[in-house]
Design a protein around this motif. Structure first.
Motif, PDB file in Angstrom:
ATOM      1  N   LEU A  54       0.835  -1.203   0.000  1.00 29.79           N
ATOM      2  CA  LEU A  54       0.000   0.000   0.000  1.00 29.79           C
ATOM      3  C   LEU A  54       0.869   1.253   0.000  1.00 29.79           C
ATOM      4  N   GLU A  55       1.907   1.251   0.817  1.00 29.78           N
ATOM      5  CA  GLU A  55       2.838   2.384   0.854  1.00 29.78           C
ATOM      6  C   GLU A  55       3.474   2.602  -0.514  1.00 29.78           C
ATOM      7  N   GLN A  56       3.949   1.528  -1.134  1.00 31.76           N
ATOM      8  CA  GLN A  56       4.586   1.648  -2.451  1.00 31.76           C
ATOM      9  C   GLN A  56       3.590   2.140  -3.499  1.00 31.76           C
ATOM     10  N   THR A  57       2.358   1.695  -3.386  1.00 33.30           N
ATOM     11  CA  THR A  57       1.317   2.136  -4.322  1.00 33.30           C
ATOM     12  C   THR A  57       1.156   3.648  -4.259  1.00 33.30           C
ATOM     13  N   PHE A  58       1.093   4.191  -3.057  1.00 36.73           N
ATOM     14  CA  PHE A  58       0.908   5.636  -2.933  1.00 36.73           C
ATOM     15  C   PHE A  58       2.176   6.418  -3.274  1.00 36.73           C
ATOM     16  N   VAL A  59       3.341   5.811  -3.097  1.00 32.62           N
ATOM     17  CA  VAL A  59       4.578   6.443  -3.596  1.00 32.62           C
ATOM     18  C   VAL A  59       4.503   6.537  -5.115  1.00 32.62           C
ATOM     19  N   ASN A  60       4.059   5.465  -5.764  1.00 34.61           N
ATOM     20  CA  ASN A  60       3.928   5.475  -7.225  1.00 34.61           C
ATOM     21  C   ASN A  60       2.893   6.501  -7.680  1.00 34.61           C
ATOM     22  N   ILE A  61       1.810   6.632  -6.936  1.00 37.63           N
ATOM     23  CA  ILE A  61       0.796   7.630  -7.283  1.00 37.63           C
ATOM     24  C   ILE A  61       1.388   9.029  -7.140  1.00 37.63           C
ATOM     25  N   TRP A  62       2.105   9.269  -6.050  1.00 39.45           N
ATOM     26  CA  TRP A  62       2.697  10.588  -5.811  1.00 39.45           C
ATOM     27  C   TRP A  62       3.715  10.924  -6.901  1.00 39.45           C
ATOM     28  N   LYS A  63       4.510   9.942  -7.294  1.00 38.58           N
ATOM     29  CA  LYS A  63       5.491  10.171  -8.368  1.00 38.58           C
ATOM     30  C   LYS A  63       4.798  10.410  -9.701  1.00 38.58           C
ATOM     31  N   ASN A  64       3.527   9.993  -9.771  1.00 42.98           N
ATOM     32  CA  ASN A  64       2.709  10.244 -10.960  1.00 42.98           C
ATOM     33  C   ASN A  64       3.373   9.688 -12.216  1.00 42.98           C
ATOM     34  N   ASP A  65       3.927   8.472 -12.107  1.00 44.56           N
ATOM     35  CA  ASP A  65       4.641   7.882 -13.238  1.00 44.56           C
ATOM     36  C   ASP A  65       3.814   6.866 -14.020  1.00 44.56           C
ATOM     37  N   THR A  66       2.529   6.786 -13.716  1.00 39.24           N
ATOM     38  CA  THR A  66       1.644   5.907 -14.471  1.00 39.24           C
ATOM     39  C   THR A  66       0.717   6.777 -15.301  1.00 39.24           C
ATOM     40  N   PRO A  67       0.870   6.739 -16.615  1.00 36.49           N
ATOM     41  CA  PRO A  67       0.021   7.592 -17.448  1.00 36.49           C
ATOM     42  C   PRO A  67      -1.458   7.243 -17.284  1.00 36.49           C
ATOM     43  N   ILE A  68      -2.264   8.249 -17.397  1.00 39.93           N
ATOM     44  CA  ILE A  68      -3.711   8.065 -17.336  1.00 39.93           C
ATOM     45  C   ILE A  68      -4.182   7.797 -18.757  1.00 39.93           C
ATOM     46  N   CYS A  69      -4.788   6.625 -18.960  1.00 43.45           N
ATOM     47  CA  CYS A  69      -5.221   6.211 -20.295  1.00 43.45           C
ATOM     48  C   CYS A  69      -6.741   6.248 -20.382  1.00 43.45           C
ATOM     49  N   VAL A  70      -7.230   6.464 -21.570  1.00 44.60           N
ATOM     50  CA  VAL A  70      -8.673   6.430 -21.802  1.00 44.60           C
ATOM     51  C   VAL A  70      -9.226   5.069 -21.401  1.00 44.60           C
ATOM     52  N   SER A  71      -8.446   4.010 -21.585  1.00 46.37           N
ATOM     53  CA  SER A  71      -8.913   2.659 -21.258  1.00 46.37           C
ATOM     54  C   SER A  71      -9.124   2.467 -19.753  1.00 46.37           C
ATOM     55  N   ASP A  72      -8.544   3.334 -18.927  1.00 45.37           N
ATOM     56  CA  ASP A  72      -8.736   3.226 -17.480  1.00 45.37           C
ATOM     57  C   ASP A  72     -10.177   3.545 -17.094  1.00 45.37           C
ATOM     58  N   LYS A  73     -10.835   4.357 -17.864  1.00 48.61           N
ATOM     59  CA  LYS A  73     -12.245   4.724 -17.703  1.00 48.61           C
ATOM     60  C   LYS A  73     -12.566   5.407 -16.388  1.00 48.61           C
TER      61      LYS A  73
END
Length: 115
Positions: A54-73
């Motif tokens: 969970l901690e790593q997930t929110f670190v990844n969210i904060w780093k904002n390194d996962t592009p937001i795709c239309v397929s994410d909906k």
């Protein structure tokens, strides 16, 4: 005095993430950490593994390194995609062999292949 829960649309939540402000991040954490933690523990992971992932997930969210795709909906789909990536990274770094899937109920299933 009870705090009024603010409701955001998916598009507004994506904008909150893009802005990289601490208050926005805190809102996302407070709103989504129970769901993500529940998925992890419900999948049979230990509380320790679940907290670290969970901690790593929110670190990844904060780093904002996962592009937001239309397929994410939806924002929830996007954040769960980051959770799954964090699970894979964490378990792989701990030399675990595993298979991840979702069951019909929408619960996360993690099968360990090295036990």
């Amino acid at each position: 005095m009870a705090h009024k829960q603010i409701k955001y649309s998916d598009q507004e939540l994506f904008l909150l993430i893009k802005n990289c402000q601490r208050n926005n991040f805190n809102y996302i954490y407070d709103s989504y950490s129970p769901l993500l933690y529940g998925l992890l523990v419900g999948a049979g992971l230990s509380k320790s593994y679940s907290c670290e992932i969970l901690e790593q997930t929110f670190v990844n969210i904060w780093k904002n390194d996962t592009p937001i795709c239309v397929s994410d909906k939806t924002f929830t789909n996007w954040i769960i995609k980051i959770l799954l990536r964090s699970v894979r990274e964490y378990l792989t770094s701990n030399d675990r062999k595993f298979k991840i899937s979702f069951v019909k109920s929408g619960a996360l299933s993690i099968e360990f292949l090295d036990v």
